[in-house]
Design a protein around this motif. Structure first.
Motif: not given
Length: 150
Positions: A80, A83, A85, A91-93
């Motif tokens: 994370t 992440a 944002t 959030p995109s990982y």
């Protein structure tokens, strides 16, 4: 790679009710690995962490490294940290490495950290649901991204 380094007076990692790592004075290091991470990043980051002068000397000045105080360390993988944002609230990982890439790099990071410190480094478990407890001493928290090493 990104790392969040926290100076602690104590820290532990618990998985499914079992304490798998516990230290007193030292560092808790959260490590995030992305696809662009490589062995050069590992070597640079482990050396930087091992030599960070963030522990107090006899005058209370942050002038000593974890090596100088013979402190202990826990390393925990944390995807994370990558992440994204910028868009929306979820959030995109996408930048975080998948396990097939991340696990060997994480293991290499831990091994190199042990070489730097000259002692065993405790860890969490990659991909596990971990409960991380710590007493941040100071508080002292440093964030390092290998993209900013030059």
């Amino acid at each position: 790679m990104r790392a969040v380094i926290q100076r602690v007076s104590e820290a532990s990692v618990t998985i499914e009710g079992e304490k798998v790592a516990t230290i007193q004075k030292g560092l808790l290091v959260l490590v995030g690995i992305e696809d662009a991470s490589n062995q050069e990043d590992i070597n640079w980051l482990t050396s930087k962490i091992a030599n960070l002068r963030i522990f107090g000397d006899e005058n209370g000045v942050m002038n000593l490294s974890i090596k100088d105080i013979d402190g202990d360390m826990i390393v925990v993988s944390q995807f994370t940290l990558h992440a994204a944002t910028k868009k929306g609230n979820r959030p995109s990982y996408i930048k975080a490495s998948k396990p097939d890439v991340a696990i060997p790099l994480y293991e290499s990071f831990v091994q190199q950290m042990e070489i730097e410190l000259g002692k065993k480094v405790q860890t969490g478990q990659f991909g596990a649901d971990m409960k991380v407890a710590l007493v941040n001493d100071g508080p002292v928290t440093i964030i390092i991204d290998t993209k900013n090493k030059d």
